[in-house]
Scaffold this active site. Sequence first.
Site, PDB file in Angstrom:
ATOM      1  CG  HIS A  98      -2.208  -0.713   1.005  1.00 29.09           C
ATOM      2  ND1 HIS A  98      -2.313  -2.072   1.117  1.00 29.09           N
ATOM      3  CD2 HIS A  98      -3.440  -0.263   0.651  1.00 29.09           C
ATOM      4  CE1 HIS A  98      -3.566  -2.430   0.858  1.00 29.09           C
ATOM      5  NE2 HIS A  98      -4.271  -1.344   0.570  1.00 29.09           N
ATOM      6  CE  LYS A 125      -6.005 -10.676  11.919  1.00 31.15           C
ATOM      7  NZ  LYS A 125      -5.383 -10.276  13.179  1.00 31.15           N
TER       8      LYS A 125
END
Lengths: 187, 280
Positions: free
Chosen positions: A37, A102
């Site tokens: 990212h 998650k």
Amino acid sequence: MERHIDLPLTEEIAKTLHMGDNVYLNGVIYTARDAAHERMTDQLAEGIPIPFDTTDATIYYVGPTPARPGTVIGSAGPTTAGRMDKWAPQMISLGARGMIGKGARSKEVIEAMKKYHGVYFGAIGGAGALLAKCIVDCELIAYEDLGPEAIRKLTVKDFPVTVLIDSEGNNLYEQGRKEYLEARDKE
Amino acid sequence: MREIDVSVITDTIEKMCISANVHLPKDMQKGIKSCRACEDGPIAQTILDQIIQNFEVADTEQVPICQDTGMACIFLEVGQEVHFTGGSLYDAVHEGVRRGYTKGYLRKSVEADPIRRGNTGDNTPAMITTDIVPGDKVKITVAPKGFGSENMSALRMFKPSAGLQGIKDFILETVEKAGPNPCPPIVVGVGIGGNFDHVALLAKKALLRPVDSHNEDPFYAQLEDEMLEKINQLGIGPQGFGGRTTAVGVNIETLPTHIAGMPCAVNISCHVTRHESEVI
């Protein structure tokens, strides 16, 4: 509700998904963690495009274990999504509206999801051996030097996820716990 | 004096790294299954079933239980009658980790520098803790530790006046803040006492103790039970979707401490709490 979805995740499909839905994903998803990212957004600032088409894309926050010979991929469960919150709003604004991970997300991510019809899916953390069975193809497409954090194009078949936060911002972590406690305390 | 060639250490650690990542310890298997039996949340029951199915698949298919095969935490209890030959003991440990993580197709998750980053490519260095003990044996414990849960751990330097209530509140607060992030159901390792550095290690060592065991001191054994009950009343549940099973166990370890302080460390571990020991 149980749903079977063919990816890419269009705005039309995203709008029909609701918090708590059990969804089976079919099609292509891309892996990216912290390092990928950071590099994607840094390079974008320099005018270098993201190594995959972000339109209606779904990003899986995962760093799999290496594949044994004769297998597609190793263990491949989700990592904590909150670490990607710094970059996620930009990715969502570029069309990558699906996220699989998650854990909790920031207000900024949820606001971006509401604005661009994003969906945050949860896969079972720590169930990497089981989830790997639903990955039928894996191709490393960028940032090989990042090792487990390289970007991989995965093809998934009936990959089981739950809608944790839907495009309206409804949040299963808040609702699920609240409903459990209400039911328990009623007894 | 007993001589041990360090190549034995390398071979043993190589084998244990692979095994520990593939086979969930029996105490954890039993703990998760008994949580499933008393779980009252319907979503939670399904999640626990899948968690059980996952460690069974990993076991039979020799696949890592979780993709985060962790930093390799290696604990050595070295008998003072032992003399290591054939090279550096710590080099031998790192070599065992290097071979195990490479040959076992385990994930290499170690960055060479905390700020400048850069994957070392072989999961070394290991995090080594050595204790010198009486005797001529070497006990090796390999405990791969993932960071989803490590990141949710906390340490606080309490004043003695905070008392038992301060400790209880801190444990609950840490679990509450962790929420769904550390992959519940979790194991909570608590260290109390010592000083700043030793209390953190104490919490980590608490996680090595079987989850169905108790502190030998009845006062702390009772505190373990009380905290487990309180944590499981929070309602976070498996994966944070709501349910009874937030923790499988609470293990507390203590050390004497200074008149002015009461350090406490809470090291959180996920439902894939791995540890394996062998005596040479």
